[in-house]
Design a protein around this motif. Sequence first.
Motif, short mmCIF file in Angstrom:
data_model
loop_
_atom_site.label_atom_id
_atom_site.label_comp_id
_atom_site.label_asym_id
_atom_site.label_seq_id
_atom_site.Cartn_x
_atom_site.Cartn_y
_atom_site.Cartn_z
N ASP A 118 0.84 -1.20 0.00
CA ASP A 118 0.00 0.00 0.00
C ASP A 118 0.87 1.25 0.00
O ASP A 118 2.09 1.16 -0.15
CB ASP A 118 -0.96 0.00 1.19
CG ASP A 118 -0.22 -0.13 2.51
OD1 ASP A 118 0.89 0.44 2.64
OD2 ASP A 118 -0.73 -0.83 3.40
N SER A 119 0.24 2.39 0.20
CA SER A 119 0.96 3.66 0.06
C SER A 119 2.17 3.79 0.99
O SER A 119 3.08 4.57 0.73
CB SER A 119 -0.01 4.83 0.27
OG SER A 119 -0.59 4.74 1.54
N ASN A 122 5.37 3.19 -0.89
CA ASN A 122 5.76 4.02 -2.02
C ASN A 122 7.15 4.58 -1.77
O ASN A 122 7.60 4.65 -0.62
CB ASN A 122 4.78 5.19 -2.18
CG ASN A 122 3.40 4.70 -2.63
OD1 ASN A 122 3.27 3.58 -3.11
ND2 ASN A 122 2.40 5.54 -2.45
N LEU A 322 4.90 5.33 -6.99
CA LEU A 322 3.92 4.43 -6.37
C LEU A 322 4.37 2.98 -6.48
O LEU A 322 4.92 2.55 -7.49
CB LEU A 322 2.54 4.58 -7.02
CG LEU A 322 1.88 5.95 -6.96
CD1 LEU A 322 0.40 5.83 -7.35
CD2 LEU A 322 2.00 6.58 -5.58
N ASP A 326 -0.31 0.25 -4.72
CA ASP A 326 -1.00 1.54 -4.64
C ASP A 326 -1.33 2.12 -6.01
O ASP A 326 -2.00 3.14 -6.13
CB ASP A 326 -0.11 2.53 -3.85
CG ASP A 326 -0.91 3.73 -3.34
OD1 ASP A 326 -2.10 3.56 -3.06
OD2 ASP A 326 -0.34 4.83 -3.24
N GLU A 349 -1.60 14.80 -2.49
CA GLU A 349 -1.41 14.45 -3.89
C GLU A 349 -2.08 15.50 -4.78
O GLU A 349 -3.28 15.73 -4.68
CB GLU A 349 -2.05 13.08 -4.14
CG GLU A 349 -1.96 12.66 -5.59
CD GLU A 349 -2.91 11.51 -5.91
OE1 GLU A 349 -3.23 10.73 -5.00
OE2 GLU A 349 -3.33 11.41 -7.07
#
Length: 422
Positions: A118-119, A122, A322, A326, A349
């Motif tokens: 998930d994020s 990143n 990313l 994500d 974002e």
Amino acid sequence: MLDLSYLKGDKLEKLKVSLKNRGYGLELIEKVLELDNKRKEYIKKVDELRAKKNEVSKKISQLKVKNEDVSNLIEEAKQIDNELQLLEDERKIIENEFYYYWSLIPNIPHESVPVGKDSSENKIIRSWGDIPKFDFEPKPHWEIAEKLNIIDFQKGGEIAGSRFVVYKGLGAELEWALINYFREFAKKRGYAEIIPPFLVNERTMFNSGQLPKFKDEMYYIEKDNLYLVPTAEVPLTSLFVDRVLEESELPVYYFAYTPCFRREAGAYGKDVRGIKRMHQFNKVELYKFTLPENSYIEHEKMVEDVEELLKSLNIPYRVVLLCTGDMGFASAKTYDIEVYCVGQKEYLEASSISNVENFQSRRANIKVRRKNGKKEFVHTLNGSGLATPRVLISIIENNQTKEGYIVVPEPLRKYLGLDIIK
RNA sequence: GGAGAGGUGGCCGAGCGGUCGAAGGCGGGGGCUUGCUAAGCCUUUUCUCAGGUUAAAAGCCUGAGACGAGGGUUCAAAUCCCUCCCUCUCCGCCA
């Protein structure tokens, strides 16, 4: 949409890894494979039967020329036809089902994309700009905007509902200043301006990958079977639908301003204050059609374009790559550009820049004729350049004064005719 | 919304029940020629799916499908019929 060759051999393994890395379970691919097998069985049966029928038909036409009796053959053909009818109906059902599930398969991430769930996984590539410091406690943008009477949250709710706002007076002017500044910037960077329809049909929504998977995210007008665009990426993708471009025509750079309409289904209770997440917002979208071998260079160039834009507005930002978990459905590689907002004390974002390779061009059927005469799907890229709300948040919060005024960034002053909003 | 015309391969354009995946031209590829001026001549050139061949791909072979989309008639449809979509012309309405 991916090539069907991903259902065979090594590529199937690659597809499975891709799905796993994106956080998909095995159910989807199992379903697809099962349907693919069934589909092939039916293709075989139907093809064989049709071949038989074609043969009989041919015989009939040959004999008829010689004026011979063909009633036996016609009887035979009729019988084959009955059988064929049934098989074809079944085949159609299976094929439709197969392609429905196949169109739910996301793009394969590029090898340079980090694997992550998930994020949180990143990768921050670089940051730019200094985070502004204040000798007072900075306020969130909604407080400042409300006090200056440039955004009316109350009225937005009354007129349309929650997550809609009314920009008023200098607020509306500031919004247009941003949009026009973005447009001017895109133009300078070599993108040609497009004003597309803001309502699009089903095929267009399918082409860019919004349908069938994300039907609930979109506003839909049943009476005319049209959808409100969630981003200009959607109509821009279909600008060359069903076309074969010449190699010399590429790359093509476009940009378009559109309002964007998103239902934000499943985002209840999230980001309810301010203009961070809305059902309608403004955006200037950058878009490229490129030769396959150039798309990753063009991708980096697009990121650079957006970075330059933010630099010119003196907005601190960071570029984030990313991870697989994500990334968006259609994308092979995505950079997000996040702007810092002192009121929120976080990066938001503001732009998402993706190379979708031929995922969309395959759906939209956009090809390029290569020098050797062969046709190939083009690559497409899209990126926000930029969406206004998050940029506006950053400008309002980062440029606030102790008195609750907003210092207008230098490049926007000519549009507004003033330096400070008070 | 009403009346008419039309939608064929990268483009233009023939075909109007079987031998048509589709004449011809342009454009593209390959070759030849170079005394008739960036020309001429020859040749080639759609895509998708399934199967075979292959270690695999390419290629090749076999079969099926595609002439706006979807149905129908027929042993057989680009060709006939119906519905829908789109484009153009005219009329109406309208910012």
